[in-house]
Enzyme design. Sequence first.
Site, PDB file in Angstrom:
ATOM      1  N   LYS A   1      55.045  35.943  39.170  1.00 25.17           N
ATOM      2  CA  LYS A   1      55.234  37.160  38.388  1.00 25.17           C
ATOM      3  C   LYS A   1      54.074  38.118  38.647  1.00 25.17           C
ATOM      4  O   LYS A   1      52.935  37.841  38.273  1.00 25.17           O
ATOM      5  CB  LYS A   1      55.282  36.849  36.891  1.00 25.17           C
TER       6      LYS A   1
ATOM      7  N   GLU B   1      41.722  31.815  36.836  1.00 22.59           N
ATOM      8  CA  GLU B   1      40.667  32.674  37.390  1.00 22.59           C
ATOM      9  C   GLU B   1      40.595  33.876  36.462  1.00 22.59           C
ATOM     10  O   GLU B   1      41.499  34.699  36.433  1.00 22.59           O
ATOM     11  CB  GLU B   1      41.042  33.058  38.824  1.00 22.59           C
TER      12      GLU B   1
ATOM     13  N   CYS C   1      37.300  41.384  39.013  1.00 22.43           N
ATOM     14  CA  CYS C   1      36.844  40.319  38.112  1.00 22.43           C
ATOM     15  C   CYS C   1      35.401  39.918  38.428  1.00 22.43           C
ATOM     16  O   CYS C   1      34.656  39.528  37.540  1.00 22.43           O
ATOM     17  CB  CYS C   1      37.763  39.122  38.186  1.00 22.43           C
TER      18      CYS C   1
ATOM     19  N   GLU D   1      33.444  42.327  29.342  1.00 17.48           N
ATOM     20  CA  GLU D   1      33.936  42.819  30.636  1.00 17.48           C
ATOM     21  C   GLU D   1      34.594  44.188  30.423  1.00 17.48           C
ATOM     22  O   GLU D   1      35.572  44.304  29.684  1.00 17.48           O
ATOM     23  CB  GLU D   1      34.970  41.835  31.190  1.00 17.48           C
TER      24      GLU D   1
HETATM   25  P1  NAI Z   1      46.289  40.321  31.265  1.00 16.55           P
HETATM   26  O1  NAI Z   1      45.528  39.073  31.313  1.00 16.55           O
HETATM   27  O2  NAI Z   1      47.055  40.626  30.019  1.00 16.55           O
HETATM   28  O3  NAI Z   1      47.361  40.370  32.452  1.00 16.55           O
HETATM   29  C1  NAI Z   1      47.327  39.588  33.607  1.00 16.55           C
HETATM   30  C2  NAI Z   1      48.718  39.026  33.896  1.00 16.55           C
HETATM   31  O4  NAI Z   1      49.103  38.136  32.854  1.00 16.55           O
HETATM   32  C3  NAI Z   1      49.826  40.064  33.965  1.00 16.55           C
HETATM   33  O5  NAI Z   1      50.750  39.676  34.962  1.00 16.55           O
HETATM   34  C4  NAI Z   1      50.470  39.974  32.607  1.00 16.55           C
HETATM   35  O6  NAI Z   1      51.812  40.392  32.579  1.00 16.55           O
HETATM   36  C5  NAI Z   1      50.373  38.495  32.325  1.00 16.55           C
HETATM   37  N1  NAI Z   1      50.391  38.111  30.912  1.00 16.55           N
HETATM   38  C6  NAI Z   1      49.972  38.823  29.837  1.00 16.55           C
HETATM   39  N2  NAI Z   1      50.136  38.103  28.705  1.00 16.55           N
HETATM   40  C7  NAI Z   1      50.657  36.918  29.067  1.00 16.55           C
HETATM   41  C8  NAI Z   1      51.030  35.737  28.361  1.00 16.55           C
HETATM   42  N3  NAI Z   1      50.886  35.641  27.039  1.00 16.55           N
HETATM   43  N4  NAI Z   1      51.513  34.701  29.052  1.00 16.55           N
HETATM   44  C9  NAI Z   1      51.645  34.767  30.386  1.00 16.55           C
HETATM   45  N5  NAI Z   1      51.319  35.847  31.108  1.00 16.55           N
HETATM   46  C10 NAI Z   1      50.824  36.916  30.469  1.00 16.55           C
HETATM   47  O7  NAI Z   1      45.335  41.511  31.598  1.00 16.55           O
HETATM   48  P2  NAI Z   1      45.536  43.053  31.235  1.00 16.55           P
HETATM   49  O8  NAI Z   1      46.053  43.216  29.841  1.00 16.55           O
HETATM   50  O9  NAI Z   1      46.353  43.652  32.292  1.00 16.55           O
HETATM   51  O10 NAI Z   1      44.051  43.583  31.278  1.00 16.55           O
HETATM   52  C11 NAI Z   1      43.214  43.419  30.148  1.00 16.55           C
HETATM   53  C12 NAI Z   1      41.825  43.039  30.562  1.00 16.55           C
HETATM   54  O11 NAI Z   1      41.857  41.786  31.225  1.00 16.55           O
HETATM   55  C13 NAI Z   1      41.173  43.966  31.570  1.00 16.55           C
HETATM   56  O12 NAI Z   1      40.573  45.041  30.962  1.00 16.55           O
HETATM   57  C14 NAI Z   1      40.168  43.048  32.210  1.00 16.55           C
HETATM   58  O13 NAI Z   1      39.021  42.972  31.419  1.00 16.55           O
HETATM   59  C15 NAI Z   1      40.870  41.721  32.212  1.00 16.55           C
HETATM   60  N6  NAI Z   1      41.501  41.433  33.511  1.00 16.55           N
HETATM   61  C16 NAI Z   1      40.849  40.588  34.353  1.00 16.55           C
HETATM   62  C17 NAI Z   1      41.382  40.336  35.597  1.00 16.55           C
HETATM   63  C18 NAI Z   1      40.702  39.430  36.547  1.00 16.55           C
HETATM   64  O14 NAI Z   1      40.982  39.490  37.735  1.00 16.55           O
HETATM   65  N7  NAI Z   1      39.851  38.558  36.106  1.00 16.55           N
HETATM   66  C19 NAI Z   1      42.598  40.985  36.069  1.00 16.55           C
HETATM   67  C20 NAI Z   1      43.242  41.810  35.081  1.00 16.55           C
HETATM   68  C21 NAI Z   1      42.662  42.025  33.873  1.00 16.55           C
END
Ligand code: NAI
Length: 809
Positions: free
Chosen positions: A193, A267, A301, A398
């Site tokens: 996804k 990660e 990240c 972050e």
């Molecule tokens: P997120 O963690 O919500 O999204 C990442 C992925 O997880 C997306 O594909 C999303 O649809 C999915 N997702 C969201 N909730 C889920 C759930 N309950 N169960 C399964 N999958 C789920 O990140 P978001 O909201 O896009 O960004 C928020 C913050 O997260 C950012 O500001 C940043 O600080 C952090 N982030 C860190 C990343 C990294 O590479 N470490 C990448 C993206 C965001």
Amino acid sequence: MSTVRKIFETMEYGPAPEAPEVALEWLKKHEYSFRPFIDGRFRDAPDAPTFESINPRNGQPIAKLTQCGQAEVDAAVAAAAAAFPAWSGLTGHLRARYLYAIARQIQKHSRLFAVLETLDNGKPIRESRDIDIPLVARHFYHHAGWAQLLAEEFPGYEATGVCGQIIPWNFPLLMLAWKIAPALAAGNTVVLKPAEFTSLTALLFAEVLQQIRLPAGVVNIITGNGSTGELLVKHPEIQKLAFTGSTEVGRIIRKATAGTGKKLSLELGGKSPFIVFEDADLDSVVEGVVDAIWFNQGQVCCAGSRLLVQEGIAERLEQKLRARMETLRVGDPLDKAVDIGAIVAPVQLQRIEKLVEQGKSEGATCWQPSWAVPQEGYFYPPTLFTNVEPASQIAQIEIFGPVLVSMTFRTPSEAIELANNTVYGLAASVWTENVNLALDVAPKLKAGVVWVNSTNMFDAASGFGGYRESGFGREGGKEGMYEYLVPNWERKAALSDKANSENTGNAPSEVELSRMPLAESDEDSFEPGIDRSPKLYIGGKQIRPDSGYSFAVRDASGNYCGEVGLGNRKDIRNAVEAAHKAASWSRSTAHLRAQILYYLAENLSARAWEFENRLAVSPGHSHEEAKREVSKSIERLFYYAAWADKYEGRVHAVPFRNVTLAMPEAWGILGIICPAENPLLSFISLIAPPLALGNRLVVVPSWRFPLVVTDFYQVLDTSDVPGGAINLVTGDPDELGRVLAQHDDVAALWCIGSKELSEKIERDSSGNLKATWVNFGKPRDWFDGGQGQGIEYLRRAAQVKNIWVPYGE
Ligand code: NAI
């Protein structure tokens, strides 16, 4: 409008736009509307709602996507499950051919991929063209190699099964490659996804899969937001989940999968330090900072978002940085001369703005360049905070945007302390011209990747992943392949009722919590006898349990045969503290650790008859079996003594002028909950590998027959094991396991016990996202050379740190 002449006169940048037509035509061909890719085709989802993907450059919608629900998730998982037997049954060579074909197609269509990625995500075309897409191709080439070599390089391992993969929006196609390439190489099938903001390159990738005729169902791509991800996480037929994203969602996934038997790699976020010592080349440092925090708008990240500068050069460096920031170009991501593109979505932009305001209100000084960012679209200027308090929110949270916070230190040890002062541990950069200092500091940083005089270097041959709340597991390199494989003995071990209730079960109700006052004897000498209550073993000493109580141990016939101390929460805390103080064990040489393991074997052998007699009265043991167990325990100590100085790291062959050292590093403090059965052999099999690699241990021995382990105190005392390297707390595994799982200073936890206890351990450790290894109640034959010992134990006893050291002028 700039003209060549005007540009020549002013020497200012003129716009150099990349033509978007190639991607716009592709979107048009699809009528700007996309369905999920399931079982080899784009499948209608008539009942599913749709949502829009936006171009962050101008906020305009560019495509309509399907919000996949239960029906689509079920269909995708069913397709992957159906495809699994044939795909995992292919030879490694045939899988290698498919991966190779994918890599070729990515290269062939690289321009389309790059432009589409930039349109959908807002990252500068220079990055999608020169970094993201070439790295994607590199990942598929590299993993074509692992597919080819699988049988030779991973004997005794097999594919895990159907993998659910959930990726973020910051490197859409690259994260897809990091997940899909190793999964396919190992013989798994996939349901992936993409993030809701950036699904388009994943759908273009699906077309590549059709072109190369990848068998239907091997890769399925479902679009949607977090609720689609949640359905995937909860699907019972998923055997492995790989997630990249926020720590918050990582924690939710850890909880949701607890006890399900799903393999998990996470990660997550970071707040990575960028450490500058006063002898560093400051001009290189400035360019390093640009790469660290303004690459991909800081939505990385492992972004070096905390600048830690040695006091004497702080002002000079900040001045240079401000001058460089003034020359950065923010604007149209398709412009080849732009350094910083657009933020992915309004929600992310608002988050950055809010955190910057918070930083100002906390009293830090905020500096931004004099020019303004474009008003249309989602842009944010490069930002520098100085006068930052290390404990303030902007120094800890972050931000995931182009915002750098700067702090100062005086000495290397202060730098290390400051660097490690967050809950995260993903990456770190160290800048100094002194190689001794760099290589002294690197192992002391709690980070999965350390870049020396460089930053944000990635390659398929080198593992990537974090410590602590940055998650667990690695992506890339040999270490990343293990995330998609399982030892075949583990796969074959079926869950049996017997295993649950008798063999491996930790059934606290069966522990007779007699709460008898502990015998009032302070003598430390050991006399085997059934009427004496051994105490706990903490910090190299026998210590009375905090409760002052003991519990009864029964022999094979159910007769009372002794008591041991009943440990509680406080005893575990004391044991962890003792382990914490025994840090010198982790710094000792592998040779010394080997010597001590040999010494343990020698002393166990000298008292073999005592242990045989003790085991002979334990449940399920004849005298012959007791003898066999003691003899195997001695052999196992020899086995890990042999490994102590041979379980080595690697030097990865990355395509840069770099030595990339992959070093297995002990976790630090490891908790172990032993199973009920084979109380001596299972104990030795579990303590010897982590001790060999330098971990300090807090161990809960078999609840059913702990006497054989309390007898072992004497062997420890006489074998030069430093106090605190191994601590033993007898008692209820349920209660003690919870304390170990929740303790922030325990970096990893192994538990061999019942299915229920495995679930509790995984759930209770979600708070601090500790790495766990549990057996879900599946029995293990401790005598078997494949199951009871081996590389898997050593692998689980360490985490790999990759240290990148550049060479050349
Ligand atoms: P997120 O963690 O919500 O999204 C990442 C992925 O997880 C997306 O594909 C999303 O649809 C999915 N997702 C969201 N909730 C889920 C759930 N309950 N169960 C399964 N999958 C789920 O990140 P978001 O909201 O896009 O960004 C928020 C913050 O997260 C950012 O500001 C940043 O600080 C952090 N982030 C860190 C990343 C990294 O590479 N470490 C990448 C993206 C965001």
